[in-house]
Each structure stands twice: as structure tokens, then as C-alpha cells.
Design a protein around this motif. Structure first.
Motif, PDB file in Angstrom:
ATOM      1  N   ALA A 190       0.835  -1.207   0.000  1.00  0.00           N
ATOM      2  CA  ALA A 190       0.000   0.000   0.000  1.00  0.00           C
ATOM      3  C   ALA A 190       0.869   1.256   0.000  1.00  0.00           C
ATOM      4  O   ALA A 190       0.547   2.248  -0.660  1.00  0.00           O
ATOM      5  CB  ALA A 190      -0.942  -0.003   1.202  1.00  0.00           C
ATOM      6  N   ALA A 191       1.986   1.225   0.730  1.00  0.00           N
ATOM      7  CA  ALA A 191       2.888   2.374   0.762  1.00  0.00           C
ATOM      8  C   ALA A 191       3.539   2.583  -0.608  1.00  0.00           C
ATOM      9  O   ALA A 191       3.698   3.722  -1.061  1.00  0.00           O
ATOM     10  CB  ALA A 191       3.951   2.177   1.835  1.00  0.00           C
ATOM     11  N   VAL A 192       3.904   1.491  -1.269  1.00  0.00           N
ATOM     12  CA  VAL A 192       4.489   1.583  -2.606  1.00  0.00           C
ATOM     13  C   VAL A 192       3.466   2.186  -3.571  1.00  0.00           C
ATOM     14  O   VAL A 192       3.780   3.109  -4.327  1.00  0.00           O
ATOM     15  CB  VAL A 192       4.959   0.188  -3.101  1.00  0.00           C
ATOM     16  CG1 VAL A 192       5.333   0.235  -4.579  1.00  0.00           C
ATOM     17  CG2 VAL A 192       6.132  -0.303  -2.255  1.00  0.00           C
ATOM     18  N   ARG A 193       2.216   1.693  -3.529  1.00  0.00           N
ATOM     19  CA  ARG A 193       1.182   2.197  -4.427  1.00  0.00           C
ATOM     20  C   ARG A 193       0.916   3.684  -4.171  1.00  0.00           C
ATOM     21  O   ARG A 193       0.812   4.474  -5.121  1.00  0.00           O
ATOM     22  CB  ARG A 193      -0.117   1.410  -4.261  1.00  0.00           C
ATOM     23  CG  ARG A 193      -1.215   1.927  -5.203  1.00  0.00           C
ATOM     24  CD  ARG A 193      -2.558   1.255  -5.025  1.00  0.00           C
ATOM     25  NE  ARG A 193      -2.496  -0.160  -5.286  1.00  0.00           N
ATOM     26  CZ  ARG A 193      -2.646  -1.110  -4.356  1.00  0.00           C
ATOM     27  NH1 ARG A 193      -2.882  -0.784  -3.102  1.00  0.00           N
ATOM     28  NH2 ARG A 193      -2.585  -2.371  -4.680  1.00  0.00           N
TER      29      ARG A 193
ATOM     30  N   LEU B  98       3.184   7.966 -11.452  1.00  0.00           N
ATOM     31  CA  LEU B  98       3.987   7.039 -12.240  1.00  0.00           C
ATOM     32  C   LEU B  98       3.183   5.784 -12.549  1.00  0.00           C
ATOM     33  O   LEU B  98       2.370   5.351 -11.736  1.00  0.00           O
ATOM     34  CB  LEU B  98       5.255   6.636 -11.464  1.00  0.00           C
ATOM     35  CG  LEU B  98       6.218   7.758 -11.098  1.00  0.00           C
ATOM     36  CD1 LEU B  98       7.335   7.225 -10.206  1.00  0.00           C
ATOM     37  CD2 LEU B  98       6.794   8.386 -12.360  1.00  0.00           C
ATOM     38  N   THR B  99       3.441   5.184 -13.686  1.00  0.00           N
ATOM     39  CA  THR B  99       2.807   3.913 -14.021  1.00  0.00           C
ATOM     40  C   THR B  99       3.673   2.779 -13.477  1.00  0.00           C
ATOM     41  O   THR B  99       4.861   2.966 -13.168  1.00  0.00           O
ATOM     42  CB  THR B  99       2.678   3.744 -15.547  1.00  0.00           C
ATOM     43  OG1 THR B  99       3.995   3.681 -16.103  1.00  0.00           O
ATOM     44  CG2 THR B  99       1.874   4.877 -16.165  1.00  0.00           C
ATOM     45  N   LEU B 100       3.071   1.603 -13.394  1.00  0.00           N
ATOM     46  CA  LEU B 100       3.844   0.425 -13.001  1.00  0.00           C
ATOM     47  C   LEU B 100       4.979   0.185 -13.994  1.00  0.00           C
ATOM     48  O   LEU B 100       6.086  -0.209 -13.605  1.00  0.00           O
ATOM     49  CB  LEU B 100       2.944  -0.812 -12.921  1.00  0.00           C
ATOM     50  CG  LEU B 100       2.115  -0.957 -11.650  1.00  0.00           C
ATOM     51  CD1 LEU B 100       1.135  -2.112 -11.792  1.00  0.00           C
ATOM     52  CD2 LEU B 100       3.000  -1.160 -10.445  1.00  0.00           C
TER      53      LEU B 100
ATOM     54  N   PHE C  33       5.478  -8.464 -11.118  1.00  0.00           N
ATOM     55  CA  PHE C  33       5.999  -8.565  -9.751  1.00  0.00           C
ATOM     56  C   PHE C  33       5.643  -7.315  -8.947  1.00  0.00           C
ATOM     57  O   PHE C  33       5.220  -7.406  -7.787  1.00  0.00           O
ATOM     58  CB  PHE C  33       7.510  -8.792  -9.764  1.00  0.00           C
ATOM     59  CG  PHE C  33       8.116  -8.917  -8.387  1.00  0.00           C
ATOM     60  CD1 PHE C  33       7.716  -9.932  -7.524  1.00  0.00           C
ATOM     61  CD2 PHE C  33       9.072  -8.024  -7.955  1.00  0.00           C
ATOM     62  CE1 PHE C  33       8.257 -10.048  -6.252  1.00  0.00           C
ATOM     63  CE2 PHE C  33       9.630  -8.128  -6.688  1.00  0.00           C
ATOM     64  CZ  PHE C  33       9.225  -9.145  -5.833  1.00  0.00           C
ATOM     65  N   LEU C  34       5.783  -6.138  -9.553  1.00  0.00           N
ATOM     66  CA  LEU C  34       5.423  -4.895  -8.862  1.00  0.00           C
ATOM     67  C   LEU C  34       3.933  -4.875  -8.521  1.00  0.00           C
ATOM     68  O   LEU C  34       3.538  -4.434  -7.440  1.00  0.00           O
ATOM     69  CB  LEU C  34       5.797  -3.684  -9.705  1.00  0.00           C
ATOM     70  CG  LEU C  34       7.292  -3.423  -9.846  1.00  0.00           C
ATOM     71  CD1 LEU C  34       7.555  -2.353 -10.899  1.00  0.00           C
ATOM     72  CD2 LEU C  34       7.897  -3.027  -8.508  1.00  0.00           C
ATOM     73  N   SER C  35       3.112  -5.345  -9.439  1.00  0.00           N
ATOM     74  CA  SER C  35       1.675  -5.430  -9.185  1.00  0.00           C
ATOM     75  C   SER C  35       1.384  -6.356  -8.012  1.00  0.00           C
ATOM     76  O   SER C  35       0.557  -6.047  -7.149  1.00  0.00           O
ATOM     77  CB  SER C  35       0.948  -5.914 -10.436  1.00  0.00           C
ATOM     78  OG  SER C  35      -0.425  -6.057 -10.178  1.00  0.00           O
ATOM     79  N   GLN C  36       2.087  -7.484  -7.965  1.00  0.00           N
ATOM     80  CA  GLN C  36       1.909  -8.416  -6.843  1.00  0.00           C
ATOM     81  C   GLN C  36       2.339  -7.789  -5.531  1.00  0.00           C
ATOM     82  O   GLN C  36       1.700  -8.000  -4.502  1.00  0.00           O
ATOM     83  CB  GLN C  36       2.682  -9.710  -7.093  1.00  0.00           C
ATOM     84  CG  GLN C  36       2.075 -10.579  -8.165  1.00  0.00           C
ATOM     85  CD  GLN C  36       2.910 -11.813  -8.448  1.00  0.00           C
ATOM     86  OE1 GLN C  36       4.082 -11.898  -8.084  1.00  0.00           O
ATOM     87  NE2 GLN C  36       2.298 -12.786  -9.116  1.00  0.00           N
ATOM     88  N   ILE C  37       3.392  -7.006  -5.543  1.00  0.00           N
ATOM     89  CA  ILE C  37       3.832  -6.309  -4.323  1.00  0.00           C
ATOM     90  C   ILE C  37       2.744  -5.345  -3.861  1.00  0.00           C
ATOM     91  O   ILE C  37       2.349  -5.347  -2.696  1.00  0.00           O
ATOM     92  CB  ILE C  37       5.159  -5.546  -4.558  1.00  0.00           C
ATOM     93  CG1 ILE C  37       6.319  -6.531  -4.732  1.00  0.00           C
ATOM     94  CG2 ILE C  37       5.436  -4.585  -3.396  1.00  0.00           C
ATOM     95  CD1 ILE C  37       7.623  -5.868  -5.173  1.00  0.00           C
TER      96      ILE C  37
END
Length: 191
Positions: free
Chosen positions: A12-15, A23-25, A38-42
Motif C-alpha cells: 500500500a505504501a508503494v502504491r 507514475l505507471t507500473l 511482480f510490482l503489481s503483486q507487491i
């Protein structure tokens, strides 16, 4: 089991950080050398990044792994707020009390207003709000109409509706529940 040790939900902090920077993924993936899936999974808490991966994400977002961890949500599923918990909001008048019923950075906010507050203050929240009168009576002005609410009445306002309210009885107690401002409300497909 150690009750005081908690698992942090760093996704949640990353998002939040990524969205704040607009920024986009794909951009973060390119900057970090990590894959979009992987970023989406995080971000969705389906994968826990290693320390090295978290550092790469932090670098891509212009921050540090320590700052991301500090901004992370605790993974609590239960948080009890007792009736005698008197944590009060700072901008409250002496005639009123505002008590937070949900602590921390979560998807739901709930507050109990006791007495009157600044009746001239206008609210316009990004997401939906439910007001429920537990005692006394209040008057709510929304969308150019006035609504009188008594004990047991509720009023639902969709996100973006400008409104103000005031207690019309000294013993007023109002429960206000809202989707948190950091949550982006979306319509379900087909609605």
C-alpha cells in the motif's frame, strides 16, 4: 506468539508513493529493473519483496526502503477502540468532541461527533460518506436541500457532494463513516 510484532503491508505504501508521483507500473519497472507483474503483486500484497527488491523499488520512487517501511500499513485485522478512548481531533471546538473509531491508515474512516461542531464548515469528501444519528438530532444541508435527521436516521452521500451539518439538539451524537481519501472509488463494470 509475540502480540507486539506485526507484519507490515508495504504494498500500500508503494502504491501510494507511485500514485502521488503519477507514475505507471511500467515506469517503476523500467527504473527498478523489476517486472510489472511482480510490482503489481507487491502492491496487491500477493508478494513480499526481498530487502534488495524493496531497495530497487524505493530507488525508482525516489525514496528509501526505510521510508517505505515506515509508511507501510500494519497487517492488523482487528483493532479495538474502547468507549473511554478519548483521542480527540485537534481542530475541535470546546463544545464538541470528535472521537476516531478506526485508528491508522486504513480504507475506512469512522468518527463519532458528540455535541456541536463548526456548523459553517463545508465538507466535500472524495469518496462516499454515511452519517448515522445515534442520539439527538442534526440538520444536514446537501445539494441545496436541508435534511433533518433524528435518532436512528442515516444519510448517505456519494463522493464529491458538498455538505455541512449542525446539531439541533445539545445531546447530538453522530457517527460518520467514510471510504478513506486515499482510496480511489471505482464503479463496478455493468453498473
Amino acid at each position: 506468539m509475540d502480540e507486539h510484532k506485526e507484519t507490515l503491508r508495504v504494498g500500500a505504501a508503494v502504491r501510494r508513493r507511485r500514485r502521488t508521483q503519477e507514475l505507471t507500473l511500467a515506469t517503476v519497472a523500467e527504473r527498478s529493473g523489476l517486472s510489472v507483474p511482480f510490482l503489481s503483486q507487491i502492491e496487491n500484497e500477493r508478494a513480499r519483496p526481498s530487502r534488495r527488491s524493496l531497495e530497487k523499488v524505493a530507488d525508482a520512487l525516489g525514496t528509501t526502503a526505510v521510508e517505505l517501511l515506515a509508511a507501510a500499513d500494519p497487517a492488523h485485522t482487528v483493532d479495538l477502540v474502547r468507549a473511554d478512548d478519548t483521542t480527540v481531533a485537534e481542530d475541535v471546538s470546546p463544545e464538541s468532541v470528535v472521537r476516531s473509531l478506526v485508528r491508522g491508515h486504513h480504507q475506512l474512516h469512522a468518527e463519532e461527533f458528540i455535541g456541536d461542531h463548526d456548523p459553517g464548515r463545508e465538507f466535500q469528501l472524495r469518496n462516499d460518506v454515511l452519517m448515522y444519528v445515534t442520539e439527538g438530532a442534526v440538520e444536514v444541508e446537501a445539494e441545496g436541500r436541508a435534511y433533518r435527521l433524528g435518532r436512528g436516521d442515516s444519510l448517505y452521500l456519494t463522493g464529491g457532494v458538498r455538505h455541512r451539518w449542525r446539531a439541533t439538539a445539545g445531546d447530538a451524537r453522530v457517527l460518520v463513516v467514510a471510504v478513506a481519501e486515499h482510496i480511489e472509488a471505482r464503479d463496478e463494470p455493468g453498473r
